[in-house]
Design a protein around this motif. Structure first.
Motif, PDB file in Angstrom:
ATOM      1  N   ARG A   3       5.809   0.635  -7.016  1.00 38.71           N
ATOM      2  CA  ARG A   3       5.289   1.457  -5.927  1.00 38.71           C
ATOM      3  C   ARG A   3       4.226   0.667  -5.172  1.00 38.71           C
ATOM      4  O   ARG A   3       3.323   0.114  -5.773  1.00 38.71           O
ATOM      5  CB  ARG A   3       4.670   2.745  -6.450  1.00 38.71           C
ATOM      6  N   TYR A   4       4.401   0.640  -3.887  1.00 39.13           N
ATOM      7  CA  TYR A   4       3.439  -0.063  -3.032  1.00 39.13           C
ATOM      8  C   TYR A   4       2.336   0.917  -2.574  1.00 39.13           C
ATOM      9  O   TYR A   4       2.578   2.122  -2.422  1.00 39.13           O
ATOM     10  CB  TYR A   4       4.146  -0.653  -1.813  1.00 39.13           C
ATOM     11  N   ALA A   5       1.176   0.385  -2.392  1.00 42.51           N
ATOM     12  CA  ALA A   5       0.041   1.203  -1.948  1.00 42.51           C
ATOM     13  C   ALA A   5       0.280   1.707  -0.520  1.00 42.51           C
ATOM     14  O   ALA A   5       0.763   0.968   0.343  1.00 42.51           O
ATOM     15  CB  ALA A   5      -1.259   0.401  -1.991  1.00 42.51           C
ATOM     16  N   VAL A   6      -0.027   2.973  -0.314  1.00 42.60           N
ATOM     17  CA  VAL A   6       0.133   3.598   0.999  1.00 42.60           C
ATOM     18  C   VAL A   6      -1.071   3.241   1.866  1.00 42.60           C
ATOM     19  O   VAL A   6      -2.228   3.366   1.440  1.00 42.60           O
ATOM     20  CB  VAL A   6       0.269   5.118   0.879  1.00 42.60           C
ATOM     21  N   TYR A   7      -0.777   2.793   3.076  1.00 40.17           N
ATOM     22  CA  TYR A   7      -1.865   2.401   3.983  1.00 40.17           C
ATOM     23  C   TYR A   7      -2.539   3.657   4.540  1.00 40.17           C
ATOM     24  O   TYR A   7      -1.872   4.599   4.981  1.00 40.17           O
ATOM     25  CB  TYR A   7      -1.322   1.549   5.128  1.00 40.17           C
ATOM     26  N   LYS A   8      -3.840   3.662   4.494  1.00 40.92           N
ATOM     27  CA  LYS A   8      -4.636   4.777   5.046  1.00 40.92           C
ATOM     28  C   LYS A   8      -5.625   4.206   6.056  1.00 40.92           C
ATOM     29  O   LYS A   8      -6.416   3.323   5.711  1.00 40.92           O
ATOM     30  CB  LYS A   8      -5.387   5.510   3.942  1.00 40.92           C
ATOM     31  N   TYR A  71       1.418   0.432  10.700  1.00 40.85           N
ATOM     32  CA  TYR A  71       1.466   0.280   9.247  1.00 40.85           C
ATOM     33  C   TYR A  71       1.925   1.535   8.520  1.00 40.85           C
ATOM     34  O   TYR A  71       2.138   1.499   7.308  1.00 40.85           O
ATOM     35  CB  TYR A  71       0.085  -0.119   8.706  1.00 40.85           C
ATOM     36  N   GLY A  72       2.079   2.631   9.229  1.00 42.65           N
ATOM     37  CA  GLY A  72       2.485   3.863   8.576  1.00 42.65           C
ATOM     38  C   GLY A  72       1.327   4.509   7.838  1.00 42.65           C
ATOM     39  O   GLY A  72       0.166   4.104   7.941  1.00 42.65           O
ATOM     40  N   GLY A  73       1.640   5.516   7.039  1.00 41.32           N
ATOM     41  CA  GLY A  73       0.631   6.203   6.252  1.00 41.32           C
ATOM     42  C   GLY A  73       0.175   7.503   6.908  1.00 41.32           C
ATOM     43  O   GLY A  73       0.533   7.814   8.052  1.00 41.32           O
ATOM     44  N   PRO A  74      -0.631   8.271   6.185  1.00 40.10           N
ATOM     45  CA  PRO A  74      -1.120   9.555   6.707  1.00 40.10           C
ATOM     46  C   PRO A  74      -2.256   9.339   7.712  1.00 40.10           C
ATOM     47  O   PRO A  74      -2.761   8.237   7.875  1.00 40.10           O
ATOM     48  CB  PRO A  74      -1.617  10.271   5.452  1.00 40.10           C
TER      49      PRO A  74
END
Length: 332
Positions: A3-8, A71-74
């Motif tokens: 699992r890759y870290a989610v960019y915030k 980069y995506g993310g919430p």
């Protein structure tokens, strides 16, 4: 499965926080000025600070959208909230600037430019060095430069030089075919209808004596104070009315001094219409008046001195006789 870290992104929640601060600062400044808790300088400086924070909020929200897109993310709801709060915080500064642009007329206007009514109760404007400096810079430096660049120099020059005769052709003295006392009573009733407080008054002691009224009003949006002076003097037609309106601050609201003078005239017309019924026979237009010509002497073409058609006589014997006349016996 790895699992890759989610960019915030940090800019999206930061924009929401700064947007809340900007909106709160703008709302507090607006309410405090409306209810007279702060002066004009504090209000303008607070709006400048709120507008600066709001612009920073919008930039943070846009930067957050860019990072999320890349980069995506919430963070989309936080960025949208920050953008909305930033735009909402800019509403009050934009409103104030818009009123300054739309109502950039004179801060002191009277129907009689050469002999305006005096402020008997001298109400000085509040201390506002920053706003005075800002208004002077706008009138002397900014607006002339903008006028020269856009080619609108004549209009701006007239505005800068306070050419009221060209800007307000309808703001002139008005004459009425009634006595000064009657016009004074109608003026008092009109000020009461406008909810303006009378602070000074010279009531009429005779029907044709000059009168005076000074009132204080408050604007509807920002609660700005302004002074209104009504001067009634006897005239060849009946009564002559002069009105003067003065703002205590360079800030503008939805109405300016010209609008207030027009409002006074319309309210007086309403009172006279309710009182007398026929307004057309009371108000006099300036175009209907002819210049007062000096009376020409009447020449007597006769060579003899005119004599009265009868001779005075005395019915009573005891009546006084004019001195220097000898008695004449008419029978002898």
């Amino acid at each position: 499965m790895k699992r890759y870290a989610v960019y915030k992104t940090a800019s999206a929640p930061a924009s929401r926080t700064t947007g809340s601060v900007a909106l709160a600062l703008a709302a507090i400044a607006f309410l405090a000025k409306r209810f007279g808790l702060i002066d004009a300088d504090v209000f303008v400086l607070s709006l400048i600070a709120a507008a600066t924070i709001a612009l920073a909020t919008i930039l943070l929200a846009l930067f957050g959208f860019h990072r999320i897109w890349t980069y995506g993310g919430p963070g989309v709801p936080a960025a949208l909230t920050g953008l909305f709060l930033g735009l909402l915080a800019l509403a009050t500064p934009v409103l104030v600037v818009g009123m300054l642009v739309m109502h950039s007329g004179a801060s002191d206007l009277a129907t009689n430019r050469t002999d305006p009514p005096e402020l008997e109760t001298n109400v000085a404007s509040s201390e506002q060095p920053f706003l005075d400096w800002l208004n002077t810079a706008l009138v002397e430096d900014v607006w002339p430069a903008v006028a020269a660049y856009t080619g609108a120099a004549p209009g701006m020059t007239a505005m800068a030089n306070s050419a009221e005769d060209r800007l307000y052709p309808d703001i002139v003295p008005r004459r009425y075919r009634i006595s000064t006392a009657q016009l004074h009573a109608a003026s008092v009733k009109a000020l009461e209808g406008l909810n303006w407080q009378v602070v000074d008054e010279l009531p009429p002691d005779l029907l044709d004596a000059p009168t005076y009224l000074q009132a204080e009003g408050t604007s509807q949006i920002l609660g700005l104070k302004h002074d209104i002076v009504l001067r009634v003097r006897p005239d060849s037609v009946g009564a002559l009315l002069d009105v003067r309106s003065r703002s205590r601050t360079p800030l503008k609201d939805l109405t300016d001094n010209a609008d207030r003078i027009r409002l006074v005239f319309s309210e007086i017309d309403r009172v006279l219409l309710e009182t007398y019924g026929d307004l057309a026979r009371l108000s006099v237009d300036e175009t209907e008046l002819e210049e007062d010509l000096p009376a020409e002497p009447v020449e007597d073409l006769r060579e003899t001195i005119p004599l009265p058609s009868f001779k005075p006589y005395f019915e009573d014997e005891d009546a006084p006789v004019a001195e220097g006349l000898d008695a004449v016996d008419l029978e002898g």
